[in-house]
Design an enzyme around this catalytic site. Structure first.
Site, PDB file in Angstrom:
ATOM      1  N   GLY A 130      -8.891  -6.954 -17.180  1.00 64.71           N
ATOM      2  CA  GLY A 130      -7.720  -6.513 -16.598  1.00 64.71           C
ATOM      3  C   GLY A 130      -6.483  -6.543 -17.815  1.00 64.71           C
ATOM      4  N   GLU A 183     -18.347 -11.066 -19.880  1.00 60.68           N
ATOM      5  CA  GLU A 183     -16.956 -10.607 -19.755  1.00 60.68           C
ATOM      6  C   GLU A 183     -16.038 -11.749 -20.440  1.00 60.68           C
ATOM      7  OE1 GLU A 183     -16.660  -8.004 -15.985  1.00 60.68           O
ATOM      8  OE2 GLU A 183     -16.393 -10.122 -15.409  1.00 60.68           O
ATOM      9  N   ASN A 216     -16.706  -3.628  -9.859  1.00 61.04           N
ATOM     10  CA  ASN A 216     -16.231  -4.781  -9.109  1.00 61.04           C
ATOM     11  C   ASN A 216     -14.810  -4.518  -8.469  1.00 61.04           C
ATOM     12  OD1 ASN A 216     -15.575  -7.291  -8.275  1.00 61.04           O
ATOM     13  ND2 ASN A 216     -15.026  -8.269 -10.487  1.00 61.04           N
ATOM     14  N   GLU A 223     -12.299 -14.843 -12.404  1.00 63.31           N
ATOM     15  CA  GLU A 223     -11.135 -14.936 -11.472  1.00 63.31           C
ATOM     16  C   GLU A 223     -11.624 -16.064 -10.588  1.00 63.31           C
ATOM     17  OE1 GLU A 223     -10.954 -10.885 -10.450  1.00 63.31           O
ATOM     18  OE2 GLU A 223     -10.170 -10.548 -12.593  1.00 63.31           O
ATOM     19  N   SER A 231     -12.131  -4.230 -19.237  1.00 60.94           N
ATOM     20  CA  SER A 231     -11.520  -3.171 -19.804  1.00 60.94           C
ATOM     21  C   SER A 231     -12.155  -2.155 -20.276  1.00 60.94           C
ATOM     22  CB  SER A 231     -10.294  -3.699 -20.672  1.00 60.94           C
ATOM     23  OG  SER A 231      -9.226  -4.363 -20.233  1.00 60.94           O
ATOM     24  N   LYS A 261     -12.938  -6.097  -6.721  1.00 61.61           N
ATOM     25  CA  LYS A 261     -11.953  -7.501  -6.505  1.00 61.61           C
ATOM     26  C   LYS A 261     -11.330  -7.342  -4.871  1.00 61.61           C
ATOM     27  CE  LYS A 261     -11.523  -7.504 -11.554  1.00 61.61           C
ATOM     28  NZ  LYS A 261     -11.072  -7.954 -12.669  1.00 61.61           N
ATOM     29  N   HIS A 317     -17.552 -14.763 -11.552  1.00 61.99           N
ATOM     30  CA  HIS A 317     -16.492 -13.917 -12.148  1.00 61.99           C
ATOM     31  C   HIS A 317     -15.416 -14.965 -12.597  1.00 61.99           C
ATOM     32  CE1 HIS A 317     -13.470 -11.275 -12.740  1.00 61.99           C
ATOM     33  NE2 HIS A 317     -14.303 -10.522 -12.765  1.00 61.99           N
TER      34      HIS A 317
HETATM   35  P1  PGA Z   1     -11.438  -4.674 -15.594  1.00 60.19           P
HETATM   36  O1  PGA Z   1     -12.274  -6.006 -14.966  1.00 60.19           O
HETATM   37  O2  PGA Z   1     -12.460  -3.733 -15.990  1.00 60.19           O
HETATM   38  O3  PGA Z   1     -10.418  -4.439 -14.869  1.00 60.19           O
HETATM   39  O4  PGA Z   1     -10.907  -5.396 -16.850  1.00 60.19           O
HETATM   40  C1  PGA Z   1     -13.759  -6.433 -15.257  1.00 60.19           C
HETATM   41  C2  PGA Z   1     -14.153  -7.436 -14.268  1.00 60.19           C
HETATM   42  O5  PGA Z   1     -13.199  -8.173 -14.056  1.00 60.19           O
HETATM   43  O6  PGA Z   1     -15.310  -7.466 -13.850  1.00 60.19           O
END
Ligand code: PGA
Length: 252
Positions: A173, A167, A9, A97, A213, A11, A95
Site C-alpha cells: 500500500g 509480501e 485482497n 495488517e 504494490s 481488505k 496478512h
Molecule cells: P497492495 O496490497 O497491492 O495495495 O500493496 C497488497 C496486499 O496487502 O496484499
C-alpha cells in the site's frame, strides 16, 4: 511448474452490492484466461453476494481470515464451517495488517492455517519482512523463520493446499514495490526453506506469490521471475481494468 495464482485482497473495501457489480464487470474481462487461478478475497459480509456473482465464471472467492476453533466464545471471529457453507474456497491468513494492527502472531497464523487446511480451504499464507529487517540485512532469516513457524505441523500432503504470499511489509500500500530481483531472491529463500522442510519436489511445486504494490505496470516483470508464481494484489484489485491487466500478464 507451480500453478500461477492471481488473487485480489480487497481488505476493508466494497459493500455487498458493490462486490456483486464489480464481479459482473470483471467476469467477462477475465473469461478464458485460465493459465492462472483467479481469486478475489473479500470482506466476510460480501461473501454471499460475491459467490453468487461469480457462479459459472472462472473467479474463485476467498475470505480474508478465519478462526481456528470450531465454534465458541470468540466475539467478532468467523469459523471454517461458516465460510464453507457460503462456498468460500480460499482464505488469506497472516496478512501483515492482521499481524500489525490485530496482534496476529506466527503462532495464531499457524493455528488458523491448520484449521483452514483441515476444512479443505486453500490458504494464501502471507509473510514478509518489515523495513527495519530489510535494512538490517536479516530478510532471509525473517522469512525463513516465518515459513517454518507458520507451517509447523503441516504435512507434505497438506502442503498442496498452501500458497505462500511473500509480501514485504514496506511495499504494501506504499507504492514502493520490491524490484523483480528482490522479489525473486526472497521468494527463492522461501522456496529453499520449503525444500529443507518438505523436499525438493514440494519446493518446486509450491506456488509463491509476490504482494506489495503489484499493479498493471510492474506485474509482467515480477511474474517473469522464476520464483514468483503469482500475485496477491490489494489496491489494484479494486479496479477491474488493472486487475485484468495483471491476469493478462500471468497468461502471457
Ligand atoms: P497492495 O496490497 O497491492 O495495495 O500493496 C497488497 C496486499 O496487502 O496484499
Amino acid at each position: 511448474m507451480p500453478r500461477y495464482v492471481i488473487a485480489g485482497n480487497w481488505k476493508m473495501n466494497m459493500t455487498p452490492s458493490e462486490a456483486a457489480a464489480f464481479i459482473k464487470t470483471l467476469a467477462p474481462m477475465v473469461e478464458g484466461k485460465d493459465k492462472c487461478d483467479i481469486v478475489l478475497c473479500v470482506p466476510y459480509v460480501d461473501i454471499p453476494a460475491a459467490v453468487e456473482a461469480a457462479k459459472g465464471t472462472n473467479i474463485h472467492i476467498g475470505a480474508e481470515n478465519v478462526h481456528w476453533a470450531d465454534k465458541g466464545a470468540y466475539t467478532g471471529e468467523v469459523s471454517c464451517a461458516m465460510l464453507k457453507e457460503l462456498g468460500v474456497e480460499y482464505v488469506v491468513i497472516g496478512h501483515s495488517e492482521r499481524r500489525q494492527y490485530f496482534g496476529e502472531t506466527d503462532e495464531t497464523v499457524n493455528l488458523r492455517t491448520k484449521a483452514a487446511i483441515a476444512a479443505g480451504f486453500k490458504v494464501l499464507l502471507c509473510l514478509g519482512e518489515v523495513k527495519e529487517e530489510r535494512l538490517a540485512g536479516i530478510t532471509d532469516e525473517v522469512v525463513s523463520m516465518q515459513t517454518k513457524l507458520d507451517l509447523a505441523g503441516i504435512t507434505s500432503e497438506q502442503l498442496s493446499q498452501v500458497i505462500i504470499a511473500y509480501e514485504p511489509v514496506w511495499a504494501i500500500g506504499t507504492g514502493l514495490t520490491a524490484t523483480p530481483e528482490q522479489a525473486d531472491e526472497t521468494c527463492g529463500v522461501i522456496r529453499a526453506t520449503v525444500g529443507a522442510l518438505y523436499g525438493a519436489e514440494a519446493a518446486e511445486a509450491i506456488t509463491i506469490q509476490y504482494g506489495g504494490s503489484m499493479n498493471e505496470k510492474n506485474a509482467a516483470e515480477l511474474l517473469a521471475k522464476p520464483h514468483v508464481n503469482g500475485g496477491l494484489i490489494g489496491g489494484a484489485s479494486l479496479v477491474a481494468e488493472k486487475f485484468t491487466a495483471i491476469v493478462d500478464a500471468a497468461n502471457a
